[in-house]
Design a protein around this motif. Structure first.
Motif, PDB file in Angstrom:
ATOM      1  N   GLN A  92       0.872  -1.169   0.000  1.00 43.24           N
ATOM      2  CA  GLN A  92       0.000   0.000   0.000  1.00 43.24           C
ATOM      3  C   GLN A  92       0.913   1.224   0.000  1.00 43.24           C
ATOM      4  OE1 GLN A  92      -2.443  -0.713   3.455  1.00 43.24           O
ATOM      5  NE2 GLN A  92      -3.975  -1.790   2.253  1.00 43.24           N
ATOM      6  N   THR A  93       0.516   2.237  -0.778  1.00 41.12           N
ATOM      7  CA  THR A  93       1.344   3.436  -0.917  1.00 41.12           C
ATOM      8  C   THR A  93       0.549   4.677  -0.544  1.00 41.12           C
ATOM      9  OG1 THR A  93       0.720   3.930  -3.211  1.00 41.12           O
ATOM     10  CG2 THR A  93       2.536   2.361  -2.869  1.00 41.12           C
ATOM     11  N   GLU A  94       1.270   5.777  -0.431  1.00 41.40           N
ATOM     12  CA  GLU A  94       0.602   7.063  -0.285  1.00 41.40           C
ATOM     13  C   GLU A  94      -0.212   7.307  -1.552  1.00 41.40           C
ATOM     14  OE1 GLU A  94       3.884   9.729   0.321  1.00 41.40           O
ATOM     15  OE2 GLU A  94       4.136   9.087   2.406  1.00 41.40           O
TER      16      GLU A  94
ATOM     17  N   GLN B 185      11.905   0.142   2.540  1.00 42.16           N
ATOM     18  CA  GLN B 185      12.551   1.429   2.765  1.00 42.16           C
ATOM     19  C   GLN B 185      12.254   2.469   1.693  1.00 42.16           C
ATOM     20  OE1 GLN B 185      16.709   0.611   3.399  1.00 42.16           O
ATOM     21  NE2 GLN B 185      16.318  -0.476   5.310  1.00 42.16           N
ATOM     22  N   VAL B 186      11.574   2.082   0.629  1.00 44.88           N
ATOM     23  CA  VAL B 186      11.262   3.047  -0.433  1.00 44.88           C
ATOM     24  C   VAL B 186      10.251   4.061   0.100  1.00 44.88           C
ATOM     25  CG1 VAL B 186      10.209   3.316  -2.724  1.00 44.88           C
ATOM     26  CG2 VAL B 186      11.817   1.441  -2.290  1.00 44.88           C
ATOM     27  N   ALA B 187      10.556   5.327  -0.080  1.00 48.84           N
ATOM     28  CA  ALA B 187       9.695   6.402   0.404  1.00 48.84           C
ATOM     29  C   ALA B 187       8.313   6.331  -0.241  1.00 48.84           C
ATOM     30  CB  ALA B 187      10.336   7.753   0.111  1.00 48.84           C
ATOM     31  N   GLY B 188       7.283   6.514   0.560  1.00 57.55           N
ATOM     32  CA  GLY B 188       5.913   6.517   0.064  1.00 57.55           C
ATOM     33  C   GLY B 188       5.164   5.221   0.295  1.00 57.55           C
ATOM     34  N   ILE B 189       5.876   4.192   0.755  1.00 64.34           N
ATOM     35  CA  ILE B 189       5.213   2.929   1.092  1.00 64.34           C
ATOM     36  C   ILE B 189       4.672   3.035   2.514  1.00 64.34           C
ATOM     37  CG2 ILE B 189       5.584   0.481   1.573  1.00 64.34           C
ATOM     38  CD1 ILE B 189       7.516   0.409  -0.775  1.00 64.34           C
TER      39      ILE B 189
ATOM     40  N   TYR C 286      -4.528  -3.237  -2.571  1.00 64.66           N
ATOM     41  CA  TYR C 286      -3.096  -2.947  -2.606  1.00 64.66           C
ATOM     42  C   TYR C 286      -2.809  -2.123  -3.851  1.00 64.66           C
ATOM     43  CZ  TYR C 286      -2.779  -6.201   1.194  1.00 64.66           C
ATOM     44  OH  TYR C 286      -2.959  -6.812   2.403  1.00 64.66           O
ATOM     45  N   ASP C 287      -1.737  -1.360  -3.812  1.00 62.70           N
ATOM     46  CA  ASP C 287      -1.404  -0.449  -4.901  1.00 62.70           C
ATOM     47  C   ASP C 287      -0.305  -0.985  -5.814  1.00 62.70           C
ATOM     48  OD1 ASP C 287      -3.177   1.658  -3.906  1.00 62.70           O
ATOM     49  OD2 ASP C 287      -1.731   1.802  -2.260  1.00 62.70           O
ATOM     50  N   VAL C 288       0.602  -1.786  -5.242  1.00 61.92           N
ATOM     51  CA  VAL C 288       1.728  -2.337  -5.991  1.00 61.92           C
ATOM     52  C   VAL C 288       1.904  -3.791  -5.578  1.00 61.92           C
ATOM     53  CG1 VAL C 288       4.213  -2.166  -6.447  1.00 61.92           C
ATOM     54  CG2 VAL C 288       2.880  -0.079  -6.075  1.00 61.92           C
TER      55      VAL C 288
END
Length: 80
Positions: free
Chosen positions: A9-11, A62-66, A38-40
């Motif tokens: 799930q992401t922003e 660690q990827v920003a926005g997750i 879910y988004d991705v």
């Protein structure tokens, strides 16, 4: 080899950008942005379950926005 799907799930509005970032990470086989809860969805691989848990999945997280992940190791390695 151990493989898993990571449901992410992401922003809001970040799914496509995040999927492209994830596609370049070591251990990532594929990364697709999708619709639904879910988004991705990312397919990952590692030499062992320990490597999957200690290296591959944390690099994805660690990827920003997750905002949330769910890792689903593949139980049946059958291929067509």
């Amino acid at each position: 080899m151990v493989e898993a799907f990571v449901l992410i799930q992401t922003e809001v509005g970040r799914a496509e950008v995040i999927a492209k970032q994830l596609a370049g990470l070591t251990g990532v086989v594929s990364a697709e942005y999708v619709t639904g809860p879910y988004d991705v969805v990312v397919r990952v691989t590692a030499n062992s379950l320990d490597e999957l848990k200690s290296t591959v999945v944390p690099s994805v997280q660690q990827v920003a926005g997750i905002t949330r992940t769910l890792t689903c190791p593949i139980a049946d390695g059958a291929r067509p």
